[in-house]
Design a protein around this motif. Structure first.
Motif, mmCIF file in Angstrom:
data_model
loop_
_atom_site.group_PDB
_atom_site.id
_atom_site.type_symbol
_atom_site.label_atom_id
_atom_site.label_comp_id
_atom_site.label_asym_id
_atom_site.label_seq_id
_atom_site.Cartn_x
_atom_site.Cartn_y
_atom_site.Cartn_z
ATOM 1 N N CYS A 1 0.740 -1.248 0.194
ATOM 2 C CA CYS A 1 0.045 0.067 -0.026
ATOM 3 C C CYS A 1 0.953 1.381 -0.051
ATOM 4 C CB CYS A 1 -1.018 -0.126 1.388
ATOM 5 S SG CYS A 1 -0.135 0.191 2.765
ATOM 6 N N ASP A 2 0.346 2.351 -0.421
ATOM 7 C CA ASP A 2 1.136 3.672 -0.628
ATOM 8 C C ASP A 2 1.668 4.047 0.568
ATOM 9 O OD1 ASP A 2 0.277 3.755 -3.147
ATOM 10 O OD2 ASP A 2 -1.297 5.109 -2.988
ATOM 11 N N VAL A 3 1.015 4.115 1.911
ATOM 12 C CA VAL A 3 1.689 4.561 2.915
ATOM 13 C C VAL A 3 2.856 3.525 3.291
ATOM 14 C CG1 VAL A 3 1.130 4.581 5.444
ATOM 15 C CG2 VAL A 3 -0.698 4.794 4.083
ATOM 16 N N ILE B 1 -5.434 -4.453 1.614
ATOM 17 C CA ILE B 1 -6.137 -3.588 1.570
ATOM 18 C C ILE B 1 -6.577 -3.284 0.148
ATOM 19 C CG2 ILE B 1 -4.058 -1.970 1.336
ATOM 20 C CD1 ILE B 1 -5.783 -0.150 2.977
ATOM 21 N N GLN B 2 -7.964 -2.899 -0.050
ATOM 22 C CA GLN B 2 -8.477 -2.445 -1.490
ATOM 23 C C GLN B 2 -8.197 -1.086 -1.729
ATOM 24 O OE1 GLN B 2 -10.810 -5.037 -3.238
ATOM 25 N NE2 GLN B 2 -9.646 -3.767 -4.579
ATOM 26 N N THR B 3 -7.523 -0.855 -2.761
ATOM 27 C CA THR B 3 -7.438 0.775 -3.272
ATOM 28 C C THR B 3 -7.873 0.718 -4.678
ATOM 29 O OG1 THR B 3 -5.278 0.096 -4.676
ATOM 30 C CG2 THR B 3 -5.269 0.553 -2.251
ATOM 31 N N GLU B 4 -8.049 2.010 -5.177
ATOM 32 C CA GLU B 4 -8.508 2.135 -6.805
ATOM 33 C C GLU B 4 -7.741 1.358 -7.606
ATOM 34 O OE1 GLU B 4 -9.220 6.282 -7.162
ATOM 35 O OE2 GLU B 4 -10.667 6.288 -5.550
ATOM 36 N N GLN B 5 -6.513 1.146 -7.347
ATOM 37 C CA GLN B 5 -5.423 0.518 -8.242
ATOM 38 C C GLN B 5 -5.641 -0.841 -8.253
ATOM 39 O OE1 GLN B 5 -4.014 3.372 -6.367
ATOM 40 N NE2 GLN B 5 -4.749 4.592 -7.983
ATOM 41 N N GLY B 6 -6.256 -1.546 -7.179
ATOM 42 C CA GLY B 6 -6.253 -3.037 -6.996
ATOM 43 C C GLY B 6 -5.856 -3.307 -5.519
ATOM 44 N N LEU B 7 -5.750 -4.649 -5.354
ATOM 45 C CA LEU B 7 -5.556 -4.993 -3.946
ATOM 46 C C LEU B 7 -3.979 -4.752 -3.825
ATOM 47 C CD1 LEU B 7 -7.105 -8.536 -4.026
ATOM 48 C CD2 LEU B 7 -7.766 -6.656 -2.764
ATOM 49 N N ARG B 8 -3.759 -4.154 -2.315
ATOM 50 C CA ARG B 8 -2.407 -4.021 -1.965
ATOM 51 C C ARG B 8 -2.247 -4.767 -0.632
ATOM 52 N NH1 ARG B 8 -2.265 -2.766 -6.442
ATOM 53 N NH2 ARG B 8 -1.403 -0.830 -7.537
ATOM 54 N N ALA B 9 -0.870 -5.242 -0.316
ATOM 55 C CA ALA B 9 -0.722 -5.741 0.942
ATOM 56 C C ALA B 9 -0.141 -4.590 1.927
ATOM 57 C CB ALA B 9 0.494 -6.554 0.937
ATOM 58 N N VAL C 1 -9.398 -8.550 3.596
ATOM 59 C CA VAL C 1 -9.276 -7.482 2.901
ATOM 60 C C VAL C 1 -10.160 -6.101 3.553
ATOM 61 C CG1 VAL C 1 -9.400 -6.277 0.680
ATOM 62 C CG2 VAL C 1 -9.022 -8.660 0.740
ATOM 63 N N ILE C 2 -9.350 -5.129 3.992
ATOM 64 C CA ILE C 2 -9.842 -3.978 4.412
ATOM 65 C C ILE C 2 -10.056 -3.011 3.393
ATOM 66 C CG2 ILE C 2 -8.907 -4.328 6.895
ATOM 67 C CD1 ILE C 2 -7.043 -2.028 6.288
ATOM 68 N N ARG C 3 -10.936 -1.946 3.758
ATOM 69 C CA ARG C 3 -11.215 -0.884 2.724
ATOM 70 C C ARG C 3 -10.223 0.215 2.904
ATOM 71 N NH1 ARG C 3 -16.482 -1.453 4.238
ATOM 72 N NH2 ARG C 3 -16.361 0.067 5.821
ATOM 73 N N ASP C 4 -10.015 0.571 4.239
ATOM 74 C CA ASP C 4 -9.051 1.540 4.636
ATOM 75 C C ASP C 4 -8.642 1.371 6.172
ATOM 76 O OD1 ASP C 4 -11.120 2.831 5.913
ATOM 77 O OD2 ASP C 4 -11.671 4.120 4.156
ATOM 78 N N ASN D 1 -5.680 -9.500 -8.297
ATOM 79 C CA ASN D 1 -4.853 -8.638 -9.273
ATOM 80 C C ASN D 1 -4.269 -9.485 -10.345
ATOM 81 O OD1 ASN D 1 -5.448 -6.680 -7.462
ATOM 82 N ND2 ASN D 1 -3.215 -6.421 -6.762
ATOM 83 N N ARG D 2 -4.333 -8.874 -11.444
ATOM 84 C CA ARG D 2 -3.369 -9.509 -12.436
ATOM 85 C C ARG D 2 -1.964 -9.662 -12.179
ATOM 86 N NH1 ARG D 2 -5.414 -6.620 -17.251
ATOM 87 N NH2 ARG D 2 -7.654 -7.577 -16.677
ATOM 88 N N ARG D 3 -1.285 -10.687 -12.508
ATOM 89 C CA ARG D 3 -0.022 -11.141 -12.153
ATOM 90 C C ARG D 3 1.087 -9.959 -12.807
ATOM 91 N NH1 ARG D 3 3.218 -14.485 -10.040
ATOM 92 N NH2 ARG D 3 5.493 -14.642 -10.895
ATOM 93 N N GLN D 4 1.994 -9.638 -11.842
ATOM 94 C CA GLN D 4 2.954 -8.555 -12.114
ATOM 95 C C GLN D 4 4.172 -9.287 -12.105
ATOM 96 O OE1 GLN D 4 2.714 -5.411 -9.259
ATOM 97 N NE2 GLN D 4 4.679 -4.551 -9.954
ATOM 98 N N ASP D 5 5.046 -9.183 -13.107
ATOM 99 C CA ASP D 5 6.225 -10.089 -13.357
ATOM 100 C C ASP D 5 7.406 -9.335 -12.736
ATOM 101 O OD1 ASP D 5 5.345 -12.244 -14.528
ATOM 102 O OD2 ASP D 5 5.276 -10.867 -16.323
#
Ligand code: PHE
Ligand code: FE
Length: 297
Positions: free
Chosen positions: A67-69, A194-202, A249-252, A292-296
């Motif tokens: 996540c961004d933080v 956590i759910q973000t506008e860009q997709g799931l983040r850890a 998964v949390i929203r925030d 999310n779609r896989r990121q290489d």
């Protein structure tokens, strides 16, 4: 060391649990709160080098996954060049959220751990893993504790959540609620998504300090990803020796704080008569959130 009944108990349990019958840290020098000096000068150049390798591998995996933080705080922490001095981070952390780091020899008893958190002190293990443990260690080391946990303590809401968790732990000890409360820690602080506008983040430290799970938890089709719910989390068993079978998964962080604010006493009472759920449960009506779609890498 000042050995109380609680402490004696702690060592007995851990000795039974661990392979070689002993904890890895040096507990001979700690005070009654299990705090030691970090003794930064005692780290060898090889250890700093190993830290740099761990840091670089892991930092590279963070964009698009943490996540961004987490990413923003990590950048500010200036910990890329070697094992950091806890004192320096504490200075920055105090200003940001009033938290401080304390050095500990390794795992500490539950009561001690909760007391630290309740007083906005985060215990960080002083020792670093060996090179052959690059990818996996059983007990948390300084890399897991520092890299995984400290960045989020710069976020005011999460920092408050951690303190409340510590207070909640002290309370749960009296209410026989620890088994259930520990699952909350596991599925949020260690393995939360956590759910973000860009997709799931850890945001969980167990994920973010792991070379493999950080991609797995977001994109692998195998595990379940379920909207966070306190009661559901507390009923769910967890795996400690494999990737998780379920992520919550949390929203925030505000959601996390508010959902955990109510008094847990009635919940502990209720959960006592309810069966636990296996780690791979998906209940009828529960939505399994798409990965999310896989990121290489
Ligand atoms: N509300 C919880 C209780 O009454 C305390 C708590 C807060 C626990 C946040 C965990 C996280 O016990
Ligand atoms: Fe941890």
């Amino acid at each position: 060391m000042n050995t109380t009944v609680d402490q004696a108990d702690f060592f007995k349990t851990l000795e039974e649990k661990s392979d070689n019958g002993a904890l890895r840290g040096d507990y001979s020098r700690c005070d009654a709160n299990y705090v030691v000096q970090q003794d930064w000068n005692a780290y060898t150049p090889e250890q700093h080098e190993l830290w740099r390798r761990l840091y670089q591998r892991q930092a590279k995996l963070m964009p698009g996954r943490a996540c961004d933080v987490f990413i923003e705080s990590l950048a500010k922490m200036d910990a890329a060049d070697g094992i950091p001095r806890f004192d320096q981070t504490t200075e920055a952390l105090r200003k940001a959220t009033g938290w401080e780091l304390v050095a500990v020899p390794g795992l500490v008893p539950e009561l001690t751990f909760f007391e630290h958190l309740a007083n906005r002190r985060f215990p960080v293990t002083v020792w670093l893993r060996e090179p052959h443990e690059f990818d996996y260690i059983v007990e948390p080391d300084v890399f897991h504790d520092f890299f995984g946990h400290v960045p989020l303590l710069f976020n005011p809401t999460f920092a408050d959540y951690m303190q409340q968790y510590g207070k909640g732990g002290l309370k749960a000890l009296k209410l026989d609620g620890l088994t259930h409360l520990a699952r909350l820690y596991w599925y949020t602080v260690e393995f939360g998504l956590i759910q973000t506008e860009q997709g799931l983040r850890a945001y969980g430290a167990g994920i973010l300090s792991s070379g493999g799970e950080v991609e797995y938890c977001l994109t692998d089709p195998t595990p379940r990803r379920i909207a966070f719910d306190v009661e559901r989390v507390m009923r769910t068993l967890y795996k400690i020796d494999s990737y998780q079978e379920t992520y919550f998964v949390i929203r925030d962080f505000q959601q996390l704080f508010e959902a955990t604010a109510p008094d847990f006493s009635p919940l502990y009472e209720k959960l006592r008569s309810q069966p636990d759920l296996a780690a791979d449960t998906l209940l009828p009506g529960e939505i399994n959130i798409a990965p999310n779609r896989r990121q290489d890498a």
